[in-house]
Motif scaffolding. Structure first.
Motif, PDB file in Angstrom:
ATOM      1  N   TYR A 292       0.807  -1.225   0.000  1.00 18.20           N
ATOM      2  CA  TYR A 292       0.000   0.000   0.000  1.00 18.20           C
ATOM      3  C   TYR A 292       0.837   1.271   0.000  1.00 18.20           C
ATOM      4  CZ  TYR A 292       0.537  -1.514   4.891  1.00 18.20           C
ATOM      5  OH  TYR A 292       1.026  -1.990   6.073  1.00 18.20           O
ATOM      6  N   LEU A 293       2.135   1.159   0.305  1.00 19.20           N
ATOM      7  CA  LEU A 293       3.001   2.341   0.253  1.00 19.20           C
ATOM      8  C   LEU A 293       3.855   2.342  -1.011  1.00 19.20           C
ATOM      9  CD1 LEU A 293       4.310   2.503   3.963  1.00 19.20           C
ATOM     10  CD2 LEU A 293       2.319   3.600   2.989  1.00 19.20           C
ATOM     11  N   SER A 294       3.823   1.214  -1.743  1.00 17.65           N
ATOM     12  CA  SER A 294       4.811   1.063  -2.813  1.00 17.65           C
ATOM     13  C   SER A 294       4.641   2.027  -3.999  1.00 17.65           C
ATOM     14  CB  SER A 294       4.914  -0.392  -3.273  1.00 17.65           C
ATOM     15  OG  SER A 294       3.786  -0.743  -3.953  1.00 17.65           O
ATOM     16  N   PRO A 295       3.434   2.541  -4.344  1.00 22.31           N
ATOM     17  CA  PRO A 295       3.392   3.520  -5.448  1.00 22.31           C
ATOM     18  C   PRO A 295       4.264   4.738  -5.127  1.00 22.31           C
ATOM     19  CG  PRO A 295       1.162   2.842  -4.874  1.00 22.31           C
ATOM     20  CD  PRO A 295       2.077   2.242  -3.848  1.00 22.31           C
ATOM     21  N   PHE A 296       4.259   5.132  -3.845  1.00 22.48           N
ATOM     22  CA  PHE A 296       5.014   6.336  -3.474  1.00 22.48           C
ATOM     23  C   PHE A 296       6.509   6.041  -3.397  1.00 22.48           C
ATOM     24  CE2 PHE A 296       0.700   6.844  -1.818  1.00 22.48           C
ATOM     25  CZ  PHE A 296       0.324   7.891  -2.636  1.00 22.48           C
ATOM     26  N   TYR A 297       6.837   4.799  -3.035  1.00 19.83           N
ATOM     27  CA  TYR A 297       8.250   4.386  -3.025  1.00 19.83           C
ATOM     28  C   TYR A 297       8.789   4.388  -4.459  1.00 19.83           C
ATOM     29  CZ  TYR A 297      12.311   1.704  -1.403  1.00 19.83           C
ATOM     30  OH  TYR A 297      13.572   1.293  -1.073  1.00 19.83           O
ATOM     31  N   ALA A 298       7.927   3.945  -5.394  1.00 14.60           N
ATOM     32  CA  ALA A 298       8.333   3.945  -6.810  1.00 14.60           C
ATOM     33  C   ALA A 298       8.558   5.375  -7.291  1.00 14.60           C
ATOM     34  CB  ALA A 298       7.258   3.261  -7.663  1.00 14.60           C
ATOM     35  N   MET A 299       7.715   6.301  -6.832  1.00 14.85           N
ATOM     36  CA  MET A 299       7.886   7.715  -7.232  1.00 14.85           C
ATOM     37  C   MET A 299       9.225   8.236  -6.725  1.00 14.85           C
ATOM     38  SD  MET A 299       4.186   9.385  -6.445  1.00 14.85           S
ATOM     39  CE  MET A 299       2.702   8.767  -7.220  1.00 14.85           C
ATOM     40  N   SER A 302      12.014   6.796  -8.777  1.00 11.17           N
ATOM     41  CA  SER A 302      12.071   7.017 -10.222  1.00 11.17           C
ATOM     42  C   SER A 302      12.904   8.243 -10.565  1.00 11.17           C
ATOM     43  CB  SER A 302      10.666   7.107 -10.818  1.00 11.17           C
ATOM     44  OG  SER A 302      10.032   8.221 -10.299  1.00 11.17           O
ATOM     45  N   ILE A 303      13.260   9.035  -9.562  1.00 12.33           N
ATOM     46  CA  ILE A 303      14.187  10.153  -9.792  1.00 12.33           C
ATOM     47  C   ILE A 303      15.435   9.865  -8.950  1.00 12.33           C
ATOM     48  CG2 ILE A 303      14.516  12.652  -9.551  1.00 12.33           C
ATOM     49  CD1 ILE A 303      11.415  12.781  -9.971  1.00 12.33           C
ATOM     50  N   PRO A 304      16.537   9.431  -9.594  1.00 17.92           N
ATOM     51  CA  PRO A 304      17.704   8.998  -8.800  1.00 17.92           C
ATOM     52  C   PRO A 304      18.505  10.168  -8.237  1.00 17.92           C
ATOM     53  CG  PRO A 304      17.959   8.425 -11.133  1.00 17.92           C
ATOM     54  CD  PRO A 304      16.736   9.272 -11.024  1.00 17.92           C
ATOM     55  N   ASN A 305      17.816  11.054  -7.591  1.00 22.38           N
ATOM     56  CA  ASN A 305      18.454  12.190  -6.932  1.00 22.38           C
ATOM     57  C   ASN A 305      17.605  12.434  -5.697  1.00 22.38           C
ATOM     58  OD1 ASN A 305      17.939  15.124  -6.337  1.00 22.38           O
ATOM     59  ND2 ASN A 305      19.691  15.387  -7.669  1.00 22.38           N
ATOM     60  N   LYS A 306      18.244  12.432  -4.532  1.00 20.22           N
ATOM     61  CA  LYS A 306      17.473  12.423  -3.280  1.00 20.22           C
ATOM     62  C   LYS A 306      16.451  13.569  -3.208  1.00 20.22           C
ATOM     63  CE  LYS A 306      18.229  11.284   1.522  1.00 20.22           C
ATOM     64  NZ  LYS A 306      19.180  10.864   2.512  1.00 20.22           N
ATOM     65  N   ILE A 307      16.953  14.804  -3.470  1.00 24.77           N
ATOM     66  CA  ILE A 307      16.067  15.963  -3.353  1.00 24.77           C
ATOM     67  C   ILE A 307      14.959  15.890  -4.407  1.00 24.77           C
ATOM     68  CG2 ILE A 307      15.949  18.493  -3.466  1.00 24.77           C
ATOM     69  CD1 ILE A 307      17.520  17.711  -1.080  1.00 24.77           C
ATOM     70  N   GLY A 308      15.345  15.472  -5.639  1.00 25.18           N
ATOM     71  CA  GLY A 308      14.367  15.377  -6.732  1.00 25.18           C
ATOM     72  C   GLY A 308      13.267  14.372  -6.386  1.00 25.18           C
ATOM     73  N   GLY A 309      13.666  13.215  -5.861  1.00 27.24           N
ATOM     74  CA  GLY A 309      12.700  12.173  -5.500  1.00 27.24           C
ATOM     75  C   GLY A 309      11.745  12.658  -4.415  1.00 27.24           C
ATOM     76  N   ILE A 310      12.321  13.333  -3.413  1.00 29.87           N
ATOM     77  CA  ILE A 310      11.471  13.827  -2.313  1.00 29.87           C
ATOM     78  C   ILE A 310      10.510  14.904  -2.828  1.00 29.87           C
ATOM     79  CG2 ILE A 310      11.517  15.071  -0.110  1.00 29.87           C
ATOM     80  CD1 ILE A 310      14.194  13.630   0.448  1.00 29.87           C
ATOM     81  N   ALA A 311      11.012  15.751  -3.749  1.00 30.48           N
ATOM     82  CA  ALA A 311      10.148  16.807  -4.302  1.00 30.48           C
ATOM     83  C   ALA A 311       8.982  16.171  -5.069  1.00 30.48           C
ATOM     84  CB  ALA A 311      10.957  17.721  -5.220  1.00 30.48           C
ATOM     85  N   ALA A 312       9.268  15.111  -5.846  1.00 30.42           N
ATOM     86  CA  ALA A 312       8.206  14.439  -6.610  1.00 30.42           C
ATOM     87  C   ALA A 312       7.174  13.841  -5.665  1.00 30.42           C
ATOM     88  CB  ALA A 312       8.812  13.355  -7.502  1.00 30.42           C
ATOM     89  N   LEU A 313       7.679  13.196  -4.616  1.00 33.10           N
ATOM     90  CA  LEU A 313       6.791  12.566  -3.642  1.00 33.10           C
ATOM     91  C   LEU A 313       5.932  13.627  -2.938  1.00 33.10           C
ATOM     92  CD1 LEU A 313       6.070   9.931  -2.193  1.00 33.10           C
ATOM     93  CD2 LEU A 313       7.852  10.427  -0.539  1.00 33.10           C
ATOM     94  N   GLY A 314       6.570  14.725  -2.546  1.00 32.94           N
ATOM     95  CA  GLY A 314       5.843  15.810  -1.864  1.00 32.94           C
ATOM     96  C   GLY A 314       4.741  16.358  -2.757  1.00 32.94           C
ATOM     97  N   LEU A 315       5.078  16.568  -4.032  1.00 34.94           N
ATOM     98  CA  LEU A 315       4.086  17.109  -4.968  1.00 34.94           C
ATOM     99  C   LEU A 315       2.928  16.118  -5.143  1.00 34.94           C
ATOM    100  CD1 LEU A 315       3.588  19.553  -6.783  1.00 34.94           C
ATOM    101  CD2 LEU A 315       4.691  18.313  -8.656  1.00 34.94           C
ATOM    102  N   ALA A 316       3.287  14.828  -5.219  1.00 35.69           N
ATOM    103  CA  ALA A 316       2.252  13.797  -5.392  1.00 35.69           C
ATOM    104  C   ALA A 316       1.283  13.793  -4.215  1.00 35.69           C
ATOM    105  CB  ALA A 316       2.901  12.425  -5.537  1.00 35.69           C
ATOM    106  N   TRP A 317       1.763  14.165  -3.043  1.00 34.46           N
ATOM    107  CA  TRP A 317       0.903  14.185  -1.854  1.00 34.46           C
ATOM    108  C   TRP A 317       0.172  15.518  -1.684  1.00 34.46           C
ATOM    109  CZ3 TRP A 317       4.876  11.452   1.871  1.00 34.46           C
ATOM    110  CH2 TRP A 317       4.726  10.054   1.735  1.00 34.46           C
ATOM    111  N   GLY A 355       2.683   0.960  -8.135  1.00 29.60           N
ATOM    112  CA  GLY A 355       2.686   0.049  -6.989  1.00 29.60           C
ATOM    113  C   GLY A 355       3.471  -1.211  -7.293  1.00 29.60           C
ATOM    114  N   TRP A 356       3.286  -1.729  -8.509  1.00 26.46           N
ATOM    115  CA  TRP A 356       4.005  -2.939  -8.916  1.00 26.46           C
ATOM    116  C   TRP A 356       5.510  -2.640  -9.035  1.00 26.46           C
ATOM    117  CZ3 TRP A 356       6.727  -4.072 -13.488  1.00 26.46           C
ATOM    118  CH2 TRP A 356       7.131  -5.402 -13.586  1.00 26.46           C
ATOM    119  N   ILE A 357       5.822  -1.489  -9.661  1.00 22.96           N
ATOM    120  CA  ILE A 357       7.232  -1.119  -9.834  1.00 22.96           C
ATOM    121  C   ILE A 357       7.920  -0.962  -8.470  1.00 22.96           C
ATOM    122  CG2 ILE A 357       8.779   0.748 -10.638  1.00 22.96           C
ATOM    123  CD1 ILE A 357       6.820   1.188 -12.963  1.00 22.96           C
ATOM    124  N   GLY A 358       7.196  -0.366  -7.516  1.00 24.09           N
ATOM    125  CA  GLY A 358       7.762  -0.142  -6.188  1.00 24.09           C
ATOM    126  C   GLY A 358       8.117  -1.434  -5.467  1.00 24.09           C
TER     127      GLY A 358
END
Ligand code: HEM
Length: 403
Positions: A292-299, A302-317, A355-358
């Motif tokens: 149930y958390l894996s779609p967000f883990y995949a997000m 999917s951006i192999p840069n820590k800040i970029g990944g967190i920004a994508a996740l934050g925006l998604a939320w 979710g599957w990718i995550g």
């Protein structure tokens, strides 16, 4: 007996409350199966609190004892395995019913005026629920608990200037150990559940202020009879309490079937790597979260840069909070919005694939599909203000459709 209830009612207005929220609370008469998941979410919240209490009696929040205390619950405590599997299956069932509940809201435009706040409170509940699940995942102190605890808390390091200090504060030290378990247990057992209960109470209060939406997305308050009651409404009790009781029975049958016969199936409801004790010297090859958390883990990945990944996740939320204002179409229900229906299918599909990718090992082959489906997720929100203004809609009936 009547004397006693009168005595109580003179001091505590339970009859007025029951009238206001049950027997004279009018709900649209065209509710379908999608309207059962709110009460089921309420039921699972109770199941989790009760089973959690009994687990807590035997659990030891100590790095040397936590894993063994879970094994004691499983093998030595009477009915302990039922308690634990109820709690682990309950976590997944919670997310299943909440995801269906949210999808219903998206289908019938239940986030639109006058239910914006109801949606926003709901989304805060969802974020809180994810935090609650994550904190619980670390407690058994299996190897995945340990590494999940380490990887996710290390995200906090990205906070500018105070990141390192915050991670140490969250973990209660430099590593994951007894102090972490104590902190996480305190939050998992008291703070977050109290917050959840308060949020759910406010959620229902807000619902009863504006009234329920329905599959046609028509406001039933707009058509009232000479007695002032909505023509398309029926009292919640007994009409919907009876349906909810039926839904509860079906749900509990499925719940028990999983809990009793397949509680560990494919590691979906319980993490299989957690059957090995925490080992700081043995990193699991693939650190993956619960489904149930894996779609967000995949997000995040999917951006192999820590800040970029967190920004994508934050925006998604953050984006779902603005949904009531991003959707500009006055028509609510997907029944009368063919284009929005396609967008919704794409949104659901993108989350399922993410979710599957995550849950897959982090290989370069997953990078491109991860980015494509992340882009589709964002596209739903960014395209909505334009599409919702231009999309053709079908004629919405004046009164609710019972067919
Ligand atoms: C613990 C979690 C939750 C509980 C116990 C809960 C409970 C309920 C209940 C009992 C209802 C009325 C019955 C129904 O319409 O199904 C309801 C309605 C609603 N909930 Fe929740 N809810 C939860 C989470 C959420 C979340 C995560 C969202 C959205 C992000 C949400 C959005 C809504 C909306 C928009 C309605 C009104 C739907 C309509 O009238 O069509 N809820 N909720």
């Amino acid at each position: 007996m009547k004397g006693l209830t009168d005595w109580i009612n003179d001091r505590l207005p339970f009859r007025e409350l029951a009238r206001e929220h049950l027997t004279e609370y009018f709900a649209p008469k065209n509710f379908n199966i999608w309207y059962v998941f709110g009460s089921l979410a309420l039921l699972v919240l109770v199941i989790q609190i009760v089973s959690g209490y009994f687990l807590l009696i035997h659990y030891q929040p100590n790095e040397d004892a936590a894993f063994d205390s879970i094994q004691t619950i499983m093998f030595d405590v009477k009915w302990g395995w039922v308690l634990r599997y109820t709690h682990t299956t309950g976590a997944s069932m919670f997310f299943i019913v909440v995801y269906l509940h949210m999808f219903r809201g998206l289908m019938y435009g239940s986030y639109k005026k006058p239910r914006e706040l109801l949606w926003i409170i709901g989304f805060i509940i969802y974020l809180t629920l994810m935090a609650e699940a994550y904190l619980g995942y670390v407690l058994p102190f299996g190897n995945m608990s340990f590494w999940g605890g380490k990887v996710i808390t290390s995200i906090i390091e990205a906070v500018p200037f105070v990141g390192d200090w915050l991670v140490t504060l969250a973990r209660g030290g430099f590593g994951i150990g007894t102090a972490t378990l104590n902190r996480f247990m305190g939050m998992h057992v008291i703070l977050v559940p109290l917050l959840l209960i308060a949020l759910v109470a406010v959620h229902i209060l807000a619902l009863h202020k504006v009234g329920s939406n329905n599959p046609d997305g028509i406001e039933i308050k707009e058509h009232k009879g000479s007695d002032g009651k909505p023509l398309d409404g029926i009292p919640f009790h007994p009409y919907y309490t009876v349906k909810d009781i039926f839904g509860t029975c079906v749900f509990l049958t499925v719940f028990c079937a999983i809990m009793l016969y397949a509680p560990t199936v494919h590691g979906l409801f319980i993490e299989l790597a957690n059957y090995t004790p925490a080992n700081p010297l043995n990193t699991p090859p693939d650190i993956t979260p619960a489904w149930y958390l894996s779609p967000f883990y995949a997000m995040l990945r999917s951006i192999p840069n820590k800040i970029g990944g967190i920004a994508a996740l934050g925006l998604a939320w953050i984006l779902p909070f603005f949904l009531p204002w991003l959707d500009r179409n006055p028509v609510k229900s997907v029944r009368y919005r063919p284009v929005y229906r396609i967008m919704l299918v794409i949104l659901a599909l993108s989350l399922l694939v993410l979710g599957w990718i995550g849950m897959q090992p982090a290989t370069p082959a997953m990078l491109l599909p991860g980015r494509i489906f992340l882009a589709l997720y964002f596209l739903f929100f960014f395209a909505l203000p334009v599409v919702s203004r231009l999309e053709p809609t079908k004629e919405v009936p004046q009164r609710v459709n019972m067919s």
